[in-house]
Design a protein around this motif. Structure first.
Motif, PDB file in Angstrom:
ATOM      1  N   ALA A  24       0.832  -1.204   0.000  1.00 41.61           N
ATOM      2  CA  ALA A  24       0.000   0.000   0.000  1.00 41.61           C
ATOM      3  C   ALA A  24       0.869   1.256   0.000  1.00 41.61           C
ATOM      4  CB  ALA A  24      -0.923  -0.014   1.221  1.00 41.61           C
ATOM      5  N   LEU A  25       1.949   1.213   0.747  1.00 37.62           N
ATOM      6  CA  LEU A  25       2.859   2.361   0.804  1.00 37.62           C
ATOM      7  C   LEU A  25       3.510   2.597  -0.557  1.00 37.62           C
ATOM      8  CD1 LEU A  25       4.219   4.495   2.609  1.00 37.62           C
ATOM      9  CD2 LEU A  25       6.000   2.818   3.083  1.00 37.62           C
ATOM     10  N   ARG A  26       3.897   1.544  -1.241  1.00 34.73           N
ATOM     11  CA  ARG A  26       4.504   1.682  -2.563  1.00 34.73           C
ATOM     12  C   ARG A  26       3.502   2.263  -3.554  1.00 34.73           C
ATOM     13  NH1 ARG A  26       6.395  -3.841  -1.855  1.00 34.73           N
ATOM     14  NH2 ARG A  26       8.370  -3.689  -0.769  1.00 34.73           N
ATOM     15  N   GLU A  27       2.284   1.831  -3.467  1.00 32.06           N
ATOM     16  CA  GLU A  27       1.263   2.358  -4.375  1.00 32.06           C
ATOM     17  C   GLU A  27       1.023   3.841  -4.118  1.00 32.06           C
ATOM     18  OE1 GLU A  27      -2.131  -0.113  -3.841  1.00 32.06           O
ATOM     19  OE2 GLU A  27      -1.232  -1.818  -4.892  1.00 32.06           O
ATOM     20  N   LYS A  28       1.091   4.245  -2.849  1.00 32.34           N
ATOM     21  CA  LYS A  28       0.907   5.658  -2.504  1.00 32.34           C
ATOM     22  C   LYS A  28       2.053   6.503  -3.085  1.00 32.34           C
ATOM     23  CE  LYS A  28      -1.565   6.123   1.825  1.00 32.34           C
ATOM     24  NZ  LYS A  28      -1.429   6.414   3.243  1.00 32.34           N
ATOM     25  N   THR A  29       3.268   6.021  -2.940  1.00 33.73           N
ATOM     26  CA  THR A  29       4.425   6.796  -3.393  1.00 33.73           C
ATOM     27  C   THR A  29       4.613   6.726  -4.896  1.00 33.73           C
ATOM     28  OG1 THR A  29       5.904   4.943  -2.975  1.00 33.73           O
ATOM     29  CG2 THR A  29       5.657   6.573  -1.207  1.00 33.73           C
ATOM     30  N   GLY A  30       3.920   5.816  -5.572  1.00 31.08           N
ATOM     31  CA  GLY A  30       3.987   5.768  -7.020  1.00 31.08           C
ATOM     32  C   GLY A  30       4.979   4.749  -7.544  1.00 31.08           C
ATOM     33  N   ARG A  31       5.588   3.994  -6.714  1.00 32.75           N
ATOM     34  CA  ARG A  31       6.505   2.957  -7.177  1.00 32.75           C
ATOM     35  C   ARG A  31       5.712   1.804  -7.736  1.00 32.75           C
ATOM     36  NH1 ARG A  31      10.653   1.313  -2.690  1.00 32.75           N
ATOM     37  NH2 ARG A  31      11.035  -0.244  -4.273  1.00 32.75           N
ATOM     38  N   LYS A  32       6.189   1.237  -8.834  1.00 38.51           N
ATOM     39  CA  LYS A  32       5.492   0.109  -9.432  1.00 38.51           C
ATOM     40  C   LYS A  32       6.395  -1.106  -9.346  1.00 38.51           C
ATOM     41  CE  LYS A  32       2.587   2.760 -12.422  1.00 38.51           C
ATOM     42  NZ  LYS A  32       2.008   2.904 -13.718  1.00 38.51           N
ATOM     43  N   ASP A  33       5.939  -2.096  -8.644  1.00 38.59           N
ATOM     44  CA  ASP A  33       6.669  -3.350  -8.510  1.00 38.59           C
ATOM     45  C   ASP A  33       5.783  -4.456  -9.052  1.00 38.59           C
ATOM     46  OD1 ASP A  33       8.747  -2.089  -7.338  1.00 38.59           O
ATOM     47  OD2 ASP A  33       8.138  -2.522  -5.278  1.00 38.59           O
TER      48      ASP A  33
END
Length: 165
Positions: A24-33
């Protein structure tokens, strides 16, 4: 044993919750994994085997016995001949002979004590003034002690004659 199974289950649940939170944190910051939530570094390591070509094996210090590997051996480096470069640099750095010889007599002072005389000259001038003043005072005292001016002149000439001898 049951207690350890329960603690393992609880640890797995906490790990899953952390994974979900990180995702969820990655999605908020815009990182795509990847969708499974693995970090980019893991994705890159996995992707190296798929799309990237392996580097060519180059053997520099190892002498292989296999014929296939001998083809990959890097040839020995030959040292560069530096004699020519050094000779050129020495020729360039060589000073041209000086045709005009320097006369040491022109560089040396005429008298070896000229600097001492120069430094003492001011003191000598001051002493000369004091000497002249003392001589004038002595002459005045003699003139006062004698009655006539003529006798004083005679004594002064006699005194100068004695001093010059």
């Amino acid at each position: 044993m049951a207690a350890t199974m329960a603690s393992v289950g609880r640890l797995e649940e906490e790990a899953l919750r952390r994974k979900v939170g990180l995702k969820a944190l990655r999605e908020k910051t815009g990182r795509k994994d990847k969708e499974d939530g693995e970090p980019k570094t893991k994705q890159l390591r996995e992707g190296e085997g798929e799309g990237k070509k392996h580097r060519e094996l180059r053997l520099q210090n190892y002498v292989p016995e296999d014929e296939n590997l001998k083809r990959r051996r890097v040839p020995q480096a030959q040292p560069v001949a530096v004699e020519e470069k050094v000779k050129e640099q020495l020729e360039v750095a060589k000073p041209e002979p000086n045709t005009e010889e320097v006369d040491l007599a022109n560089l040396a002072p005429q008298k070896p004590d000229w600097d001492l005389k120069r430094d003492v000259a001011k003191k000598l001038e001051e002493l000369e003034k004091q000497t002249q003043g003392a001589i004038a005072e002595l002459i005045r005292e003699r003139l006062e002690g004698q009655d006539s001016l003529a006798s004083a002149v005679d004594t002064t000439t006699e005194q100068e004659a004695c001093d010059s001898k």
